[in-house]
Design a protein around this motif. Structure first.
Motif, PDB file in Angstrom:
ATOM      1  N   VAL A  33      -2.447  38.215  68.626  1.00 54.77           N
ATOM      2  CA  VAL A  33      -1.783  38.070  69.653  1.00 54.77           C
ATOM      3  C   VAL A  33      -0.485  37.058  69.715  1.00 54.77           C
ATOM      4  N   ALA A  34       0.257  37.319  70.642  1.00 53.54           N
ATOM      5  CA  ALA A  34       1.644  36.866  70.725  1.00 53.54           C
ATOM      6  C   ALA A  34       1.696  35.936  72.059  1.00 53.54           C
ATOM      7  N   ARG A  35       2.005  34.465  71.554  1.00 52.22           N
ATOM      8  CA  ARG A  35       2.203  33.562  72.693  1.00 52.22           C
ATOM      9  C   ARG A  35       3.662  33.584  73.220  1.00 52.22           C
ATOM     10  N   GLY A  36       3.755  32.860  74.459  1.00 47.34           N
ATOM     11  CA  GLY A  36       5.271  32.860  74.926  1.00 47.34           C
ATOM     12  C   GLY A  36       5.923  34.026  75.580  1.00 47.34           C
ATOM     13  N   HIS A  37       4.865  34.856  76.458  1.00 48.49           N
ATOM     14  CA  HIS A  37       5.428  36.029  76.745  1.00 48.49           C
ATOM     15  C   HIS A  37       4.883  36.170  78.272  1.00 48.49           C
ATOM     16  N   THR A  38       5.456  36.750  79.203  1.00 48.10           N
ATOM     17  CA  THR A  38       4.994  36.864  80.717  1.00 48.10           C
ATOM     18  C   THR A  38       3.478  37.657  80.534  1.00 48.10           C
ATOM     19  N   THR A  39       3.229  38.440  79.670  1.00 50.15           N
ATOM     20  CA  THR A  39       2.257  39.179  79.476  1.00 50.15           C
ATOM     21  C   THR A  39       1.431  38.757  78.346  1.00 50.15           C
ATOM     22  N   VAL A  40       0.296  39.195  77.754  1.00 54.96           N
ATOM     23  CA  VAL A  40      -0.301  38.771  76.612  1.00 54.96           C
ATOM     24  C   VAL A  40      -0.300  40.003  75.622  1.00 54.96           C
ATOM     25  N   PRO A  41       0.472  40.016  74.584  1.00 58.59           N
ATOM     26  CA  PRO A  41       0.744  41.389  73.843  1.00 58.59           C
ATOM     27  C   PRO A  41      -0.264  41.179  72.780  1.00 58.59           C
TER      28      PRO A  41
END
Length: 75
Positions: A33-41
């Motif tokens: 999972v990637a943090r720091g985005h407007t969505t949750v990749p």
């Protein structure tokens, strides 16, 4: 980067990836999972860093994780 509303074709264009604490020890069952985005990749590490990622809304991701924790979705 090819994408649509719910996917990114090349997840390596995103930053902040980390391995889920619930993923197994091997690379064959690793969710990242990637943090720091407007969505949750979310991506499958088997596809490599350049593979695709799914994009969840924050509320969608929270609902999904809650359903897993509550036992509503089983593998």
């Amino acid at each position: 980067m090819l994408s649509n509303e719910h996917t990114v074709s090349y997840a390596s264009t995103l930053t902040g990836w980390y391995k889920s604490s619930h993923s197994g020890g091997g690379q064959s069952d690793c969710l990242e999972v990637a943090r720091g985005h407007t969505t949750v990749p979310v991506r499958d590490s088997k596809a490599g860093p350049g593979g695709p990622a799914l994009l969840f809304s924050l509320s969608g991701w929270t609902s999904f994780v809650g359903a897993i924790k509550d036992g509503h979705l089983k593998g």
